[in-house]
Design an enzyme around this catalytic site. Structure first.
Site: not given
Ligand code: SF4
Length: 348
Positions: A325, A108, A91
Site C-alpha cells: 500500500c 494516513c 492508489e
Molecule cells: S497500514 Fe498504512 S494506510 Fe493502513 S492504517 Fe496503517 S498507516 Fe494507515
C-alpha cells in the site's frame, strides 16, 4: 465533491428524484450519464434542463478520479495510480475475481511502521464522490462486484465520506453488503456507527499482534484498544450482521511470527466468527522489516488451521510491481512532476 452535492447539482438542473436515480445509476455502472435502456431515448426519460447540464457534469465527475498509470501484475491484479481533481494521487487495485481496493485518504495519520502510506502522514481526506469515482473508473476497465476499503488511509478517520460511499455502492451501485469490506485498525466510532447503517458492510480489523504494548509500537497512532477488547467488539459486530470478521496480520520476521503470537491468536480467535488473513510483509531493498521465510509461513498456517482458526495467506496484490500500500504513489511522488508527465511509464 460529496455525493450529496451530486444530488443537489442534479436537482438544480431540474431533475426529480427519479431522474437523479437514473443518472447516478448510469454513472455507477461506468456508462455515459444519459444512458437509458436499449430502447429508451434520453428525451423520453430526462428533462431538457438535465440533458443540457449533463456534459459539464460528466466532465466534473470524470475529473474526480483519472487513471494516471496502470500496472498489471502476474497474479491477475492491476494497480492503478489515480489522479484526483486537485492533482493529488491515490492508489486503487483491481483484484482477481472482480474485486477492487479503494483509497479513502491521501496519506494516513495512523503511521503504521511497516506502511509506506503511513510515512507521509495525512495530506487530505478523499471525498465520498471521489471514493465512488474510483469504483466507476475501475468498472470502465473490468466488472467490480466487491469493494474493499483497504487502500491508502484509515476509513475510520474519514467516516462520514466512507459511510456515504458504502450506502450508495450497496444500493444503486448493486454491490452485495458482505462484498463491501470496511477495514480499520479499530476505532470506537466504527463500532458505534456501522451497526446503525442501512448498508452494513463486512469488517476487517488490522490486528497484527496480540501483545498490546507491541501493537502500540507497530501502530503508534491507532486508538488504544487492547487486542482482547478489539476482538470482543469485532465478534459482536460479526454476530449481528452475519459476516465473519477478517483479521489482518502483516507478518514481520522476528516481530510477530513467533510461538507466543500463535498462542495469543489461538487464545483470542479460537471459536470466534473470524478469518485470519496473514499478509507476508512486502520487503523492499534495505528495509528494516522482512517477511518470514516461506517454510515458516506454511508452518504458521498449518498450526493455526489445525487448531481451529481459519487462516489464509493473502499476498499483497501485485508484489512484482511495488505492491505494498502506498509504494506506487511514493515512487511516483519521488519523480519530478515534469518528468512524470513526459514519461509516465517510468514509474514502473
Ligand atoms: S497500514 Fe498504512 S494506510 Fe493502513 S492504517 Fe496503517 S498507516 Fe494507515
Amino acid at each position: 465533491m460529496r455525493l450529496t452535492d451530486l444530488h443537489t447539482r442534479l436537482a438544480d438542473l431540474g431533475a426529480l428524484p427519479v431522474h437523479s436515480g437514473r443518472v447516478v445509476r448510469a454513472w455507477l455502472q461506468g456508462k455515459p450519464l444519459h444512458a437509458g435502456t436499449r430502447r429508451q431515448h434520453t428525451e423520453h426519460f430526462l428533462p431538457l434542463g438535465v440533458r443540457a447540464g449533463l456534459p459539464q457534469l460528466a466532465g466534473e465527475l470524470d475529473a474526480l478520479a483519472r487513471l494516471k498509470t496502470e500496472h498489471p501484475a502476474a497474479d491477475g491484479s492491476s494497480r492503478l495510480l489515480v489522479e484526483l481533481a486537485d492533482g493529488q494521487m491515490v492508489e486503487s487495485v483491481l483484484l482477481p475475481r472482480d474485486g477492487l481496493c479503494v483509497s479513502t485518504q491521501v496519506g494516513c495519520a495512523v503511521g503504521c511502521v511497516f506502511c509506506m502510506t503511513g510515512k507521509s502522514g495525512l495530506l487530505r481526506q478523499v471525498g465520498s464522490a471521489e471514493i465512488v469515482a474510483q469504483v466507476v473508473l475501475a468498472r470502465r476497465l473490468r466488472p467490480v462486484r466487491k469493494v474493499v476499503f483497504m487502500g491508502m488511509g484509515e476509513p475510520a478517520h474519514n467516516l462520514d465520506n466512507v459511510l456515504e460511499a458504502i450506502q450508495l455502492l450497496g444500493t444503486d451501485g448493486g454491490i452485495g453488503h458482505k462484498n463491501l469490506v470496511f477495514s480499520t485498525v479499530g476505532d470506537m466510532r466504527v463500532f458505534e456507527r456501522l451497526p446503525q447503517q442501512r448498508v452494513k458492510p463486512a469488517l476487517a480489523l488490522s490486528l497484527h499482534t496480540t501483545d498490546a504494548a507491541l501493537r502500540r509500537r507497530l501502530l503508534p497512532r491507532a486508538p488504544a484498544i487492547d487486542p482482547e477488547a478489539l476482538v470482543e467488539l469485532g465478534e459482536a459486530y460479526a454476530r449481528r450482521v452475519g459476516h465473519p470478521i477478517q483479521y489482518q496480520w502483516t507478518l514481520l520476521e522476528g516481530i510477530n511470527d513467533g510461538q507466543d503470537e500463535l498462542d495469543g491468536i489461538l487464545r483470542l480467535l479460537k471459536g470466534k466468527y473470524a478469518v485470519m488473513n496473514l499478509i507476508p510483509y512486502n520487503s523492499l531493498e534495505a528495509d528494516e522489516y522482512r517477511r518470514p521465510a516461506g517454510a515458516r509461513i506454511v508452518e504458521i498456517v498449518r498450526y493455526l488451521h489445525s487448531r481451529g482458526v481459519l487462516t489464509k495467506v493473502r499476498n499483497s496484490a501485485g508484489q512484482d510491481i511495488d505492491g505494498g500500500c502506498g509504494q506506487l504513489r511514493a515512487r511516483a511522488e519521488q519523480l519530478p512532476r515534469s518528468r512524470r508527465e513526459r514519461d509516465p511509464q517510468r514509474i514502473l
